[in-house]
Design a protein around this motif. Structure first.
Motif, PDB file in Angstrom:
ATOM      1  N   LYS A  61       5.642   7.914 -13.325  1.00  0.00           N
ATOM      2  CA  LYS A  61       4.452   7.368 -12.677  1.00  0.00           C
ATOM      3  C   LYS A  61       4.582   5.850 -12.496  1.00  0.00           C
ATOM      4  O   LYS A  61       5.066   5.140 -13.399  1.00  0.00           O
ATOM      5  CB  LYS A  61       3.200   7.665 -13.497  1.00  0.00           C
ATOM      6  CG  LYS A  61       2.949   9.147 -13.743  1.00  0.00           C
ATOM      7  CD  LYS A  61       2.599   9.892 -12.468  1.00  0.00           C
ATOM      8  CE  LYS A  61       2.233  11.351 -12.761  1.00  0.00           C
ATOM      9  NZ  LYS A  61       1.926  12.101 -11.523  1.00  0.00           N
ATOM     10  N   LYS A  88       0.818  -1.222   0.000  1.00  0.00           N
ATOM     11  CA  LYS A  88       0.000   0.000   0.000  1.00  0.00           C
ATOM     12  C   LYS A  88       0.852   1.273   0.000  1.00  0.00           C
ATOM     13  O   LYS A  88       0.332   2.374  -0.208  1.00  0.00           O
ATOM     14  CB  LYS A  88      -0.908   0.014   1.226  1.00  0.00           C
ATOM     15  CG  LYS A  88      -1.923  -1.119   1.257  1.00  0.00           C
ATOM     16  CD  LYS A  88      -2.721  -1.101   2.559  1.00  0.00           C
ATOM     17  CE  LYS A  88      -3.738  -2.221   2.606  1.00  0.00           C
ATOM     18  NZ  LYS A  88      -4.500  -2.213   3.892  1.00  0.00           N
ATOM     19  N   SER A 105      15.367   9.235  -8.545  1.00  0.00           N
ATOM     20  CA  SER A 105      14.702  10.069  -9.562  1.00  0.00           C
ATOM     21  C   SER A 105      15.666  10.464 -10.673  1.00  0.00           C
ATOM     22  O   SER A 105      15.259  10.599 -11.833  1.00  0.00           O
ATOM     23  CB  SER A 105      14.114  11.322  -8.904  1.00  0.00           C
ATOM     24  OG  SER A 105      15.121  12.045  -8.211  1.00  0.00           O
ATOM     25  N   PRO A 160       7.887   7.646  -4.979  1.00  0.00           N
ATOM     26  CA  PRO A 160       8.563   8.398  -3.905  1.00  0.00           C
ATOM     27  C   PRO A 160      10.074   8.368  -4.107  1.00  0.00           C
ATOM     28  O   PRO A 160      10.643   7.330  -4.454  1.00  0.00           O
ATOM     29  CB  PRO A 160       8.164   7.645  -2.637  1.00  0.00           C
ATOM     30  CG  PRO A 160       6.939   6.872  -3.006  1.00  0.00           C
ATOM     31  CD  PRO A 160       7.077   6.544  -4.461  1.00  0.00           C
ATOM     32  N   VAL A 169       3.367   2.152  -2.015  1.00  0.00           N
ATOM     33  CA  VAL A 169       3.675   2.676  -3.350  1.00  0.00           C
ATOM     34  C   VAL A 169       2.442   2.455  -4.212  1.00  0.00           C
ATOM     35  O   VAL A 169       2.098   1.327  -4.531  1.00  0.00           O
ATOM     36  CB  VAL A 169       4.900   1.970  -3.972  1.00  0.00           C
ATOM     37  CG1 VAL A 169       5.182   2.507  -5.367  1.00  0.00           C
ATOM     38  CG2 VAL A 169       6.124   2.126  -3.076  1.00  0.00           C
ATOM     39  N   LYS A 170       1.784   3.527  -4.577  1.00  0.00           N
ATOM     40  CA  LYS A 170       0.485   3.419  -5.243  1.00  0.00           C
ATOM     41  C   LYS A 170       0.599   3.585  -6.753  1.00  0.00           C
ATOM     42  O   LYS A 170       1.369   4.406  -7.246  1.00  0.00           O
ATOM     43  CB  LYS A 170      -0.483   4.455  -4.673  1.00  0.00           C
ATOM     44  CG  LYS A 170      -0.773   4.270  -3.188  1.00  0.00           C
ATOM     45  CD  LYS A 170      -1.810   5.252  -2.696  1.00  0.00           C
ATOM     46  CE  LYS A 170      -2.047   5.095  -1.193  1.00  0.00           C
ATOM     47  NZ  LYS A 170      -2.574   3.769  -0.850  1.00  0.00           N
ATOM     48  N   LYS A 171      -0.188   2.779  -7.466  1.00  0.00           N
ATOM     49  CA  LYS A 171      -0.256   2.846  -8.915  1.00  0.00           C
ATOM     50  C   LYS A 171      -0.746   4.226  -9.361  1.00  0.00           C
ATOM     51  O   LYS A 171      -1.605   4.829  -8.722  1.00  0.00           O
ATOM     52  CB  LYS A 171      -1.198   1.760  -9.430  1.00  0.00           C
ATOM     53  CG  LYS A 171      -1.277   1.656 -10.938  1.00  0.00           C
ATOM     54  CD  LYS A 171      -2.191   0.513 -11.336  1.00  0.00           C
ATOM     55  CE  LYS A 171      -2.306   0.406 -12.845  1.00  0.00           C
ATOM     56  NZ  LYS A 171      -3.195  -0.709 -13.243  1.00  0.00           N
ATOM     57  N   ASN A 172      -0.155   4.728 -10.455  1.00  0.00           N
ATOM     58  CA  ASN A 172      -0.481   6.026 -11.077  1.00  0.00           C
ATOM     59  C   ASN A 172       0.049   7.221 -10.296  1.00  0.00           C
ATOM     60  O   ASN A 172      -0.111   8.361 -10.743  1.00  0.00           O
ATOM     61  CB  ASN A 172      -1.993   6.182 -11.292  1.00  0.00           C
ATOM     62  CG  ASN A 172      -2.547   5.136 -12.250  1.00  0.00           C
ATOM     63  OD1 ASN A 172      -1.880   4.742 -13.206  1.00  0.00           O
ATOM     64  ND2 ASN A 172      -3.751   4.671 -11.980  1.00  0.00           N
ATOM     65  N   ASN A 173       0.692   6.967  -9.139  1.00  0.00           N
ATOM     66  CA  ASN A 173       1.328   8.055  -8.401  1.00  0.00           C
ATOM     67  C   ASN A 173       2.804   8.164  -8.789  1.00  0.00           C
ATOM     68  O   ASN A 173       3.397   7.218  -9.307  1.00  0.00           O
ATOM     69  CB  ASN A 173       1.232   7.819  -6.890  1.00  0.00           C
ATOM     70  CG  ASN A 173      -0.152   8.099  -6.353  1.00  0.00           C
ATOM     71  OD1 ASN A 173      -1.084   8.361  -7.105  1.00  0.00           O
ATOM     72  ND2 ASN A 173      -0.297   8.043  -5.037  1.00  0.00           N
ATOM     73  N   THR A 174       3.384   9.334  -8.542  1.00  0.00           N
ATOM     74  CA  THR A 174       4.817   9.496  -8.763  1.00  0.00           C
ATOM     75  C   THR A 174       5.586   8.648  -7.752  1.00  0.00           C
ATOM     76  O   THR A 174       5.229   8.592  -6.568  1.00  0.00           O
ATOM     77  CB  THR A 174       5.222  10.976  -8.608  1.00  0.00           C
ATOM     78  OG1 THR A 174       4.498  11.758  -9.564  1.00  0.00           O
ATOM     79  CG2 THR A 174       6.713  11.163  -8.824  1.00  0.00           C
ATOM     80  N   THR A 186       3.420   2.218 -12.669  1.00  0.00           N
ATOM     81  CA  THR A 186       2.426   1.435 -13.413  1.00  0.00           C
ATOM     82  C   THR A 186       2.134   0.098 -12.737  1.00  0.00           C
ATOM     83  O   THR A 186       1.105  -0.524 -12.999  1.00  0.00           O
ATOM     84  CB  THR A 186       2.890   1.189 -14.858  1.00  0.00           C
ATOM     85  OG1 THR A 186       4.104   0.430 -14.855  1.00  0.00           O
ATOM     86  CG2 THR A 186       3.120   2.513 -15.594  1.00  0.00           C
ATOM     87  N   GLY A 188       3.083  -1.412  -8.683  1.00  0.00           N
ATOM     88  CA  GLY A 188       3.835  -1.164  -7.462  1.00  0.00           C
ATOM     89  C   GLY A 188       4.371  -2.393  -6.760  1.00  0.00           C
ATOM     90  O   GLY A 188       5.189  -2.279  -5.849  1.00  0.00           O
TER      91      GLY A 188
END
Length: 463
Positions: free
Chosen positions: A440, A328, A352, A337, A330-335, A442, A444
């Protein structure tokens, strides 16, 4: 089966001399041998999941270990990233010889206890050959398949009888173990048959089986903790449990196990496995393997909740809870971390910066779960199949001296306990995170070894 003998006169002489000098009140067991083309400087001996001792090779690549008051039973040893099983009795003086270039095929034993261990390695090699034959047997109709396995079982039992006829001194413990080593690989194939047959058939349906198809079940035991770390036994029990679950009315599974199937399998384990230790092992293995096989961060918590209800192992439950929490984080569609990694020039770099404008798979790994040889071959395969994806390997709790030598160094990094990556790696379990050129996520929580990662990699490479 072929009997393979050889001489270790210098080592055996050492064992005899040492035995004479040992305390008469203690029962001393010796385990040693020679490793040709060694892959490491030691041999590690285990009993179940416990390390018994580590024996270091000398300049001649030989080792000799001394065990005081060792229990009779199953042990296994590791050298490099390979292992094999042995059966020890008190006062054995078991010597081995193997060439790591052909690990199992070259392994032979001499000394006290050699006869029983030579037949066990022969069992292993014969079973490997039998597996290849079953590729064709599984395509047969039930009647002809049964003829094949009945004949094979008779041959295995004939081998068992012949061995005991010439080794009347064997203990009851070894007799039972030898029968398992010979027959359980065949029994596993019987349990696998309807599952594999359904995959081969055009309809995908299970075959209609005669009531006598599983008659052999009446003559075996499935609750022996002492054998749970022996692959033929564990693999048979696991397949048996899956077969019992399918029998509840579940359709053949092509890729992912449904949450309902996993729930029912956990219940079947609870009902059929009486031993608390073994039950906990199967419960944990099931919930982890099904989650990893799915290869997706979309988590259905019902199977996990059932696991927490049924398991009595608090350590296991703590680890599984960490996996749930990590999934939970690292969420899908989020940048993704940001966190720092360290390259093998000992320079700390933000992730990054490494993944900027790239389609990447970040593989967080640990030698506890993956060997370097497997990682190398898997990276090579995936890189060739998905050339537009960068495969970045990040070792959990790594150091500057332990990169994978065969892989591209610029794609390898490690993290220490100060990295923010530890916020989503609390379980210390391996995981893959897929990130597109836009940064993003795709996927996690993909699995490095699951076939189900392929659609996600395909979609990522087309981004």
């Amino acid at each position: 089966m072929t009997k393979r003998l050889f001489s270790f006169l210098p080592m055996l002489l050492l064992v005899v001399i040492s035995s004479c000098e040992s305390n008469k009140k203690e029962k001393i067991t010796y385990f040693g041998g020679k490793i040709i083309n060694p892959k490491s400087n030691s041999v590690v001996l285990y009993s179940m999941d416990k390390v018994i001792d580590t024996f270091y090779l000398n300049k001649q690549n030989k080792f000799l270990g001394k065990l005081k008051n060792a229990n009779e039973g199953l042990y296994y040893f590791f050298h490099g990233d390979e292992n094999q099983y042995i059966y020890l009795e008190p006062e054995d003086s078991l010597m081995l010889r193997l060439n790591t270039w052909d690990f199992d095929e070259s392994l032979v034993f001499a000394g006290e206890g050699a006869e029983r261990n030579n037949i066990l390695i022969d069992c292993f090699l014969e079973n490997e050959k039998d597996k290849k034959a079953f590729y064709n047997y599984n395509k047969l109709d039930p009647k002809n398949f049964k003829k094949k396995v009945d004949y094979l079982t008779k041959q295995k039992l004939k081998t068992y009888d012949n061995y005991l006829e010439h080794h009347t001194e064997e203990t009851e413990g070894f007799k039972q173990f030898l029968k398992v080593a010979l027959t359980f690989p065949v029994y596993e194939q019987i349990e696998k048959y309807p599952i594999i047959y359904a995959k081969y058939s055009d309809s995908g349906d299970f075959p209609e089986l005669d009531k006598s198809f599983f008659d052999y079940r009446n003559s075996i035991q499935i609750n022996k903790d002492s054998l749970m770390y022996y692959p033929p036994y564990f693999q048979y029990i696991r397949t048996y449990l899956y077969n019992k679950t399918y029998a509840l009315g579940h359709p053949s599974v092509k890729s992912n196990y449904s949450a309902k199937f996993t729930l029912d399998l956990l219940k079947v384990i609870d009902k059929n496995i009486k031993s608390e230790v073994s039950k906990n092992v199967f419960l944990k293995q099931t919930v982890i393997s099904h989650f990893y096989n799915k290869s997706s961060c979309n988590i259905n918590e019902k199977p996990f909740n059932k696991f927490f209800e049924l398991s009595t192992n608090e350590e296991d439950k703590n680890q599984i809870q960490k996996i749930v929490n990590d999934s939970k984080a690292v969420k899908k569609n989020n940048t993704l971390p940001d966190f720092n990694v360290i390259n093998y020039s000992n320079t700390e770099i933000p992730i990054s910066k490494i993944i900027k404008n790239k389609n990447v798979l970040l593989f967080f790994w640990s030698p506890e779960y993956y060997t370097e040889n497997y990682i190398t071959s898997r990276i090579k395969y995936l890189s060739k199949k998905y050339p537009k994806v960068s495969f970045i390997q990040i070792k959990i709790d790594g150091t500057k001296n332990d990169n994978i030598k065969k892989n591209t160094l610029s794609n390898q990094f490690y993290i220490n306990n100060k990295s923010d990556a530890n916020l989503f790696l609390t379980s210390k379990m391996p995981r893959c995170i897929l990130v597109n050129k836009q940064g993003k996520v795709t996927n996690g929580y993909a699995s490095f070894s699951s076939f189900n990662i392929n659609p996600y990699l395909k979609a990522l490479s087309e981004n």
